[in-house]
Enzyme design. Structure first.
Site, mmCIF file in Angstrom:
data_model
loop_
_atom_site.group_PDB
_atom_site.id
_atom_site.type_symbol
_atom_site.label_atom_id
_atom_site.label_comp_id
_atom_site.label_asym_id
_atom_site.label_seq_id
_atom_site.Cartn_x
_atom_site.Cartn_y
_atom_site.Cartn_z
ATOM 1 N N GLY A 155 20.405 52.085 19.968
ATOM 2 C CA GLY A 155 19.462 52.506 21.001
ATOM 3 C C GLY A 155 20.437 51.862 22.281
ATOM 4 O O GLY A 155 21.257 51.291 22.032
ATOM 5 N N CYS A 156 20.140 52.561 23.499
ATOM 6 C CA CYS A 156 20.975 52.220 24.560
ATOM 7 C C CYS A 156 20.767 50.783 25.042
ATOM 8 O O CYS A 156 21.539 49.712 25.159
ATOM 9 C CB CYS A 156 20.620 53.017 25.690
ATOM 10 S SG CYS A 156 18.926 53.159 26.097
ATOM 11 N N TYR A 157 19.423 50.253 24.982
ATOM 12 C CA TYR A 157 19.011 48.685 25.294
ATOM 13 C C TYR A 157 19.309 47.967 24.244
ATOM 14 O O TYR A 157 20.327 46.966 24.539
ATOM 15 C CB TYR A 157 17.413 48.385 25.263
ATOM 16 C CG TYR A 157 16.699 49.405 26.831
ATOM 17 C CD1 TYR A 157 17.388 48.970 27.965
ATOM 18 C CD2 TYR A 157 15.871 50.314 26.648
ATOM 19 C CE1 TYR A 157 16.810 49.411 29.125
ATOM 20 C CE2 TYR A 157 15.309 50.694 27.752
ATOM 21 C CZ TYR A 157 15.730 50.295 28.974
ATOM 22 O OH TYR A 157 15.210 51.019 30.188
#
Lengths: 345, 345, 345, 345
Positions: A155-157
């Protein structure tokens, strides 16, 4: 399969969302990848050159197809930009046919199906494939990625958080269980589906938190891989915010240094971890800012401040670059034994 | 009805869209208006103070109601921020009860039901009321507005265009039939309903035309009132563009001066027309810009350039101010014989 | 010089402004270009990899140098991103040494030194070199570019305008002397030097015209090349506007068709002109929008509307792409006989 | 002085910066305040109606004057929007003449001249007046404000922080010395002077921290007033970030609850503290967002999350509203015994 002079045939399922479009952008300039198919439910039939102008010769003659058609095309690797649930099903089928799968959804990120059920509200569609999947945080899992059938693209985060934290947790420089992550993300991270709070005149000139504390689905992902790094259970506090811009994630991370750790140890640890890494940059001076890394596959890390055993870390990525499609292409390169930066400049 | 010391009881139908919210903002500080009801289908039941923070005491104790409930409340004037079609029906009912109606929809702007049918695709719901309606371009129709039962509040684009063009057309300074209007609008003008092209990550960092030429529904409105001013049939070319900002319309208007007209005649004509008008400002130097008039009821006009019989006019408003709710409040003041600027500072 | 397997040694003078940085971005992925030097007065001494993260191996080990140092580096081609006046002087010196010069300033765009003096307020520093320079609108001047010593890279506004208009003027489909160009540009087009009207809190949430009519320095450039295309003197009306976004130019162009011309003739003419051009796209349906072409070297053209002999044309580019650095790299490819799209995907 | 039916004569020194312009906006609609003078070094001589269109009759006939001229005008209260250092000197002079001073600079916020010297690098110009000044956080200091000669209007960041924290610290619900404040601010907070990092094309599409940890000049102000509330020395960690929007501050505040404190105690404490306060709103559900409070004098507070003794608080204001000029007008009302919300709707 031999890759010396051969091209790799790649397909992109879900090519017209933001991560799909960014994959097309990167793959269009990848010297070894041949795009053999790209699917879109809403735009099937349209020419890729019309949908993605300026991406060059590789798209010539290609049209968007349905997912079903895409699944029938001979390919060495398939990128999945599909909703969770559906992604796992499609990924399992492709992996079963011997294709490499790079899944940009969340379906293979959490190895524990119980956790998946807890956070996604459904039974994992193919838990038997979780063992064949590897977490695709390239810098820390490249040996496993090389051998994996399915790569669970992070995921990006979590990407921004883990690149800052994993080396520090492994080296026991920070207290793993008192980490506070205050994240700021551009709006493309929220996807392309129109929603009231993503409407321009609502999101513009606004900054707002959402899913604060431990409510966001990226929390168990961060926890899981920090737990692995720490060797004991870790739970972070994570508060994401929407920022009126297209791209970029900046995470301001508040940590406690372990006893005896000096602020410069943080920098030394990062430098050692990333000395050979082209896509993670430790800033000697200045602070990360999202604009510096926008439209790149780079993560920039900075130690913003430290005093009295507390340190403020800053991590910046492009959510569509290192936070999604850039890292996915990096993982493609790892999977096929290519130079890791191909297509990513 | 006597208005000396009395307050005017006003209701706002459709209070949670952008024009409705802006009305609440203006009315909250209007010294003579009392908000007696505000409706919202999606948010009925919520407290106005919660929905509109910082608007002061006038909202205290009020809750959003359904449209049906609003229609039963005793009121002197009702603002309609409803979809076209529905607005005419509701307006006719209210007018029939003797209430003054200020309609922010398009339903009463075109006096000709055939034209309405052509542009809106439905028969006008109550053509018998068209005669009781008056076009609410305050500066040019205030005498008629004073006597009207229904005020058809002008469209945002027509307001900016007509304030620039009507005096020049009346004075025969420009060729009315070769007018080109290139309009730029902020996104609040497109309404609050989420749509793909209004999604933040689509509309941000983008400028695009839409409904070009003579396709936009504001075209017949501009034509109609320019035709009235000219005394003969006028057709403009009108190309609107969406600009990544919340508020503001800027129109760059290309006109041919009539034979013998000098550029300074344009300025003289505007100055004469608007000398006593608090809400239309003719710039002596500099050019209009939307930020100068944002959050106000002001239209700024400028003569950008002229040579060889061609002139470039610029008109700027806040689409929610003079382009909608500000002008609606100005019309309320006219209707009830109040000082025209009340509540509008 | 032989270019078969050889790399082309390129230098960028003024590499830290917006066009310079964009050149670095394109050249970083150009398979035949080797960056041998990049200059910056304000940042000399800094590593290119630090200033431009994520641009890959080509920047490794390079540091920004002063302009004087750059001039001493052996190079096959030098891009000039310098202020006008200085650019001509530097360009003349480099050309005198036999280096190919691609000048992104305005210094060699107007072949007439009197016109230069009129618009730039100084005598042209080296009028003797004007003859060696060629206007770098790639699609129309590539034969001349191939043989030129100096390429005058077109201005951003003229690029968008001329790509739309030149084929139509050549084919006498439009009246060349009644053209109105309403241009909308992102803020990077205004350069990197802080100025009051470019301050974020001034430029954001604002749209404003500037230098309207025939005041902008790009006017004589547009006129000159339209005059060449028409075979008689042409003067356009040109009104640029600043739009709160980073990148992109959209031009809405109002033209009169010549007698007997039908709207579809415009499309046919464009299609014929650009059938083999990878970087100019004629839209079959839909309208150009800047976001579609952002971060590309593409110009998209559309016929928005036509009736009664008037047509509305729309042209969109990225001002830093086809409007500056992208086209500069395209011209590099032309100069050195390379495939024109190298580095531009 | 009697204020029953009288108007208060107010002057604004530094009226064309962002806080000055916002003061003019609020004062234009204030029923008891008469603007008698407004100064601007750069725009002296210009008409206020020209500089601030749409602000109504109160500005009619007024021109911007120099600071020296302003000081000679008879006034009951003067707002100072001047640089620090200069502000204290001017404020002392005005206070010495018996005028009430509302200082929007930092000069009178820190009662300790040593601290002032440490943070502002100069000796305080008039330390003898520090005793006559009162901190202008309206909700907590109104009794002192009423009697003060000089009101030190709070900084924008401290306002948002202290409104969230002071009641909790006073009630000993949180550990005052482990507070982390992650602040996000729109660009108007950085002032109107053009600077490279505030240039549109740099600040747009970017989020970046600055002055992290304990480096920002608002840190000693927050510390001082939390220390007063706690009764013992407090030091916060404070990391501000610039957000690409005009207005708004959102602070995400990470605190530890004291032993025995339950999350709902936070809400109860806030509700009790602000039950009678029109400008501080405690959200029952949903989370604060800057857009809700933009262009208002309101602070919205929310308890975002709490678990295991940690709580995440969120505070949102308009930095030009409650964070500067709105609160300054609120303080004017307090100073002159008026209803506190006058002019602020």
């Amino acid at each position: 399969m031999e890759h010396g002079e051969q091209t790799i045939r790649v397909a992109v399922a879900g090519a017209t969302g933001y991560t799909g479009a960014e994959l097309i952008r990167y793959l269009s300039r990848h010297p070894k990848a041949q795009i053999v198919a790209a699917s879109s439910e809403s735009m099937a039939g349209q020419e890729l050159e019309q949908v993605f102008p300026g991406r060059g010769e590789k798209l010539r003659g290609l049209r968007l197809v349905s997912l079903e058609e895409l699944l029938c095309v001979a390919a060495d690797a398939v990128f999945l930009c599909l909703p969770h649930g559906q992604s796992a099903e499609v990924g399992a089928r492709l992996a079963g046919e011997g294709k490499k799968v790079i899944d940009l959804s969340a379906d293979f990120r959490l190895p524990d199906p119980a956790l998946y059920r807890q956070w996604y509200g459904i039974d994992h569609p193919c838990p038997e494939w979780l063992g064949a999947a590897c977490y695709g945080l390239s810098e820390f899992y490249r040996d496993q990625i090389r051998r994996a059938q399915i790569v669970a693209n992070p995921g990006c985060y979590p990407t921004a958080a883990l690149l800052a934290l994993v080396p520090l947790v492994r080296a026991r420089l920070i207290e793993a269980n008192t980490v506070v992550i205050d994240a700021k993300s551009g709006l493309s991270g929220a996807g392309k589906t129109p929603k009231p709070h993503l409407h321009f005149a609502e999101a513009n000139e606004n900054v707002a938190p959402y899913s604060p504390g431990r409510m966001h689905r990226h929390v168990p992902e961060i926890d899981w891989y920090l737990t692995l790094a720490a060797g004991r259970k870790v739970q972070v506090i994570f508060v994401p915010h929407l920022i009126p811009m297209d791209r970029g994630i900046l995470e301001t991370i508040y940590v406690h240094l372990t006893s005896g750790t000096k602020p410069e140890d943080v920098l030394h640890c990062w430098r050692a971890a990333y000395a050979q890494e082209p896509f993670v940059r430790v800033l000697e001076h200045g602070l990360p800012a999202t604009k510096r890394v926008a439209w790149t596959n780079v993560c920039e890390l900075g130690l913003a401040w430290s005093e009295g055993g507390v340190a403020v870390l800053v991590s910046a990525i492009d959510n569509l670059g290192k936070g999604a499609s850039g890292q996915a292409v990096q993982n493609l390169n790892i999977l096929f034994g290519l130079e890791e930066g191909l297509g990513l400049v």
